[in-house]
Write a protein that holds these residues in place. Structure first.
Motif, PDB file in Angstrom:
ATOM      1  N   ARG A  30      -3.084  -3.579  -2.213  1.00  0.00           N
ATOM      2  CA  ARG A  30      -3.126  -4.864  -2.913  1.00  0.00           C
ATOM      3  C   ARG A  30      -2.615  -5.975  -2.005  1.00  0.00           C
ATOM      4  O   ARG A  30      -1.688  -5.775  -1.224  1.00  0.00           O
ATOM      5  CB  ARG A  30      -2.246  -4.868  -4.170  1.00  0.00           C
ATOM      6  CG  ARG A  30      -2.676  -3.921  -5.268  1.00  0.00           C
ATOM      7  CD  ARG A  30      -4.014  -4.297  -5.884  1.00  0.00           C
ATOM      8  NE  ARG A  30      -4.298  -3.553  -7.073  1.00  0.00           N
ATOM      9  CZ  ARG A  30      -4.733  -2.298  -7.119  1.00  0.00           C
ATOM     10  NH1 ARG A  30      -4.911  -1.640  -5.993  1.00  0.00           N
ATOM     11  NH2 ARG A  30      -4.970  -1.706  -8.266  1.00  0.00           N
TER      12      ARG A  30
ATOM     13  N   GLU B  30      -3.567   4.501  -0.601  1.00  0.00           N
ATOM     14  CA  GLU B  30      -3.859   4.174  -2.005  1.00  0.00           C
ATOM     15  C   GLU B  30      -3.107   2.910  -2.397  1.00  0.00           C
ATOM     16  O   GLU B  30      -2.244   2.439  -1.666  1.00  0.00           O
ATOM     17  CB  GLU B  30      -3.408   5.323  -2.923  1.00  0.00           C
ATOM     18  CG  GLU B  30      -4.156   6.621  -2.743  1.00  0.00           C
ATOM     19  CD  GLU B  30      -5.524   6.618  -3.385  1.00  0.00           C
ATOM     20  OE1 GLU B  30      -5.743   5.891  -4.368  1.00  0.00           O
ATOM     21  OE2 GLU B  30      -6.401   7.340  -2.892  1.00  0.00           O
TER      22      GLU B  30
ATOM     23  N   TYR C 124       0.849  -1.181   0.000  1.00  0.00           N
ATOM     24  CA  TYR C 124       0.000   0.000   0.000  1.00  0.00           C
ATOM     25  C   TYR C 124       0.884   1.230   0.000  1.00  0.00           C
ATOM     26  O   TYR C 124       2.047   1.181   0.369  1.00  0.00           O
ATOM     27  CB  TYR C 124      -0.982   0.011   1.182  1.00  0.00           C
ATOM     28  CG  TYR C 124      -0.370   0.249   2.550  1.00  0.00           C
ATOM     29  CD1 TYR C 124      -0.282   1.534   3.084  1.00  0.00           C
ATOM     30  CD2 TYR C 124       0.095  -0.815   3.325  1.00  0.00           C
ATOM     31  CE1 TYR C 124       0.256   1.747   4.353  1.00  0.00           C
ATOM     32  CE2 TYR C 124       0.625  -0.602   4.588  1.00  0.00           C
ATOM     33  CZ  TYR C 124       0.709   0.680   5.100  1.00  0.00           C
ATOM     34  OH  TYR C 124       1.236   0.892   6.344  1.00  0.00           O
TER      35      TYR C 124
ATOM     36  N   ALA D 202     -14.062  -4.770  -2.114  1.00  0.00           N
ATOM     37  CA  ALA D 202     -13.221  -3.864  -1.331  1.00  0.00           C
ATOM     38  C   ALA D 202     -14.088  -2.938  -0.480  1.00  0.00           C
ATOM     39  O   ALA D 202     -13.750  -2.652   0.676  1.00  0.00           O
ATOM     40  CB  ALA D 202     -12.303  -3.057  -2.245  1.00  0.00           C
ATOM     41  N   HIS D 203     -15.206  -2.480  -1.027  1.00  0.00           N
ATOM     42  CA  HIS D 203     -16.089  -1.589  -0.267  1.00  0.00           C
ATOM     43  C   HIS D 203     -16.579  -2.282   0.999  1.00  0.00           C
ATOM     44  O   HIS D 203     -16.588  -1.675   2.083  1.00  0.00           O
ATOM     45  CB  HIS D 203     -17.282  -1.147  -1.110  1.00  0.00           C
ATOM     46  CG  HIS D 203     -16.893  -0.461  -2.377  1.00  0.00           C
ATOM     47  ND1 HIS D 203     -17.796  -0.184  -3.373  1.00  0.00           N
ATOM     48  CD2 HIS D 203     -15.695  -0.008  -2.829  1.00  0.00           C
ATOM     49  CE1 HIS D 203     -17.177   0.419  -4.375  1.00  0.00           C
ATOM     50  NE2 HIS D 203     -15.906   0.523  -4.076  1.00  0.00           N
TER      51      HIS D 203
ATOM     52  N   ARG E 281     -15.117  -1.862  -7.360  1.00  0.00           N
ATOM     53  CA  ARG E 281     -14.522  -2.791  -6.387  1.00  0.00           C
ATOM     54  C   ARG E 281     -15.463  -3.028  -5.200  1.00  0.00           C
ATOM     55  O   ARG E 281     -15.153  -2.676  -4.064  1.00  0.00           O
ATOM     56  CB  ARG E 281     -13.178  -2.263  -5.906  1.00  0.00           C
ATOM     57  CG  ARG E 281     -12.119  -2.180  -6.983  1.00  0.00           C
ATOM     58  CD  ARG E 281     -10.779  -1.802  -6.365  1.00  0.00           C
ATOM     59  NE  ARG E 281      -9.785  -1.506  -7.340  1.00  0.00           N
ATOM     60  CZ  ARG E 281      -9.060  -2.407  -7.991  1.00  0.00           C
ATOM     61  NH1 ARG E 281      -9.247  -3.686  -7.781  1.00  0.00           N
ATOM     62  NH2 ARG E 281      -8.136  -2.027  -8.865  1.00  0.00           N
TER      63      ARG E 281
ATOM     64  N   LEU F 102      -9.216   7.033   2.144  1.00  0.00           N
ATOM     65  CA  LEU F 102      -8.806   6.313   0.953  1.00  0.00           C
ATOM     66  C   LEU F 102      -9.847   6.500  -0.117  1.00  0.00           C
ATOM     67  O   LEU F 102     -10.977   6.908   0.154  1.00  0.00           O
ATOM     68  CB  LEU F 102      -8.600   4.825   1.250  1.00  0.00           C
ATOM     69  CG  LEU F 102      -9.783   4.042   1.819  1.00  0.00           C
ATOM     70  CD1 LEU F 102     -10.659   3.454   0.742  1.00  0.00           C
ATOM     71  CD2 LEU F 102      -9.259   2.937   2.717  1.00  0.00           C
ATOM     72  N   THR F 103      -9.455   6.210  -1.337  1.00  0.00           N
ATOM     73  CA  THR F 103     -10.408   6.121  -2.433  1.00  0.00           C
ATOM     74  C   THR F 103     -10.316   4.716  -2.983  1.00  0.00           C
ATOM     75  O   THR F 103      -9.293   4.040  -2.856  1.00  0.00           O
ATOM     76  CB  THR F 103     -10.117   7.135  -3.558  1.00  0.00           C
ATOM     77  OG1 THR F 103      -8.820   6.874  -4.106  1.00  0.00           O
ATOM     78  CG2 THR F 103     -10.184   8.561  -3.050  1.00  0.00           C
ATOM     79  N   THR F 104     -11.400   4.277  -3.570  1.00  0.00           N
ATOM     80  CA  THR F 104     -11.419   2.960  -4.194  1.00  0.00           C
ATOM     81  C   THR F 104     -12.317   3.048  -5.415  1.00  0.00           C
ATOM     82  O   THR F 104     -13.293   3.815  -5.426  1.00  0.00           O
ATOM     83  CB  THR F 104     -11.894   1.869  -3.206  1.00  0.00           C
ATOM     84  OG1 THR F 104     -11.843   0.593  -3.847  1.00  0.00           O
ATOM     85  CG2 THR F 104     -13.287   2.132  -2.693  1.00  0.00           C
ATOM     86  N   ASN F 105     -11.998   2.300  -6.424  1.00  0.00           N
ATOM     87  CA  ASN F 105     -12.787   2.317  -7.642  1.00  0.00           C
ATOM     88  C   ASN F 105     -14.215   1.871  -7.333  1.00  0.00           C
ATOM     89  O   ASN F 105     -14.426   0.928  -6.564  1.00  0.00           O
ATOM     90  CB  ASN F 105     -12.140   1.388  -8.680  1.00  0.00           C
ATOM     91  CG  ASN F 105     -12.762   1.542 -10.036  1.00  0.00           C
ATOM     92  OD1 ASN F 105     -13.886   1.103 -10.263  1.00  0.00           O
ATOM     93  ND2 ASN F 105     -12.036   2.158 -10.946  1.00  0.00           N
TER      94      ASN F 105
ATOM     95  N   TYR G  94     -13.708  -2.406   3.536  1.00  0.00           N
ATOM     96  CA  TYR G  94     -13.460  -1.123   4.196  1.00  0.00           C
ATOM     97  C   TYR G  94     -14.558  -0.811   5.206  1.00  0.00           C
ATOM     98  O   TYR G  94     -14.275  -0.263   6.279  1.00  0.00           O
ATOM     99  CB  TYR G  94     -13.307  -0.004   3.169  1.00  0.00           C
ATOM    100  CG  TYR G  94     -12.122  -0.199   2.245  1.00  0.00           C
ATOM    101  CD1 TYR G  94     -10.889  -0.596   2.748  1.00  0.00           C
ATOM    102  CD2 TYR G  94     -12.236   0.000   0.875  1.00  0.00           C
ATOM    103  CE1 TYR G  94      -9.803  -0.792   1.909  1.00  0.00           C
ATOM    104  CE2 TYR G  94     -11.147  -0.189   0.036  1.00  0.00           C
ATOM    105  CZ  TYR G  94      -9.938  -0.581   0.556  1.00  0.00           C
ATOM    106  OH  TYR G  94      -8.867  -0.778  -0.263  1.00  0.00           O
TER     107      TYR G  94
END
Length: 146
Positions: free
Chosen positions: A85, A82, A63, A126-127, A123, A117-120, A130
């Motif tokens: 992985r 960001e 990260y 991932a949401h 994803r 953080l931001t996430t696509n 988080y």
């Protein structure tokens, strides 16, 4: 497993993890020159760190954490995370939770009161992850390619 600051020698393993999903596969390239230049620029900034998890001599997660000073929220210092992985074969085994424990410890040590953080948007797994860690989807983010 140990969490440590990455070295230039770790860059190929980091790039491989960034490319190891459907989104990354279409935007990461094999040419190492741009990644090495970016790594060197991050290192020169001082408050922009690439962190890796190493297990048995192998990089298995990574990260980026950037510490940002600002005026809002009464001068609150924040940590931006960001490039999160985990090696595909190790997902779902607690590595991500350990990663965020490490990131939070680094953020607190740097005097941060907020970790963001931001996430696509695509994803969704991932949401959920988080959310379980206590993050809230409190803002809407926008990006513009320059």
């Amino acid at each position: 497993m140990i969490w440590r600051e990455a070295t230039r020698d770790d860059v190929p393993a980091i790039v491989a993890m960034l490319a190891a999903d459907s989104l990354g596969a279409s935007r990461e390239v094999a040419d190492p020159a741009a990644y090495l230049a970016a790594f060197d620029a991050m290192a020169a900034e001082g408050a922009n760190l690439q962190i890796v998890a190493e297990d048995g001599g192998r990089v298995i997660a990574c990260y980026q954490i950037t510490f940002i000073s600002g005026l809002s929220l009464q001068g609150t210092r924040r940590a931006l995370v960001e490039g999160v992985r985990v090696a595909p074969e190790l997902r779902g085994q607690g590595v991500g939770a350990q990663m965020f424990a490490d990131a939070e410890a680094r953020a607190r040590a740097a005097g941060c009161r907020v970790m963001q953080l931001t996430t696509n948007a695509a994803r969704t797994d991932a949401h959920r992850f988080y959310d379980r860690l206590g993050f809230t989807a409190s803002h809407v983010g926008f990006k513009k390619t320059l």
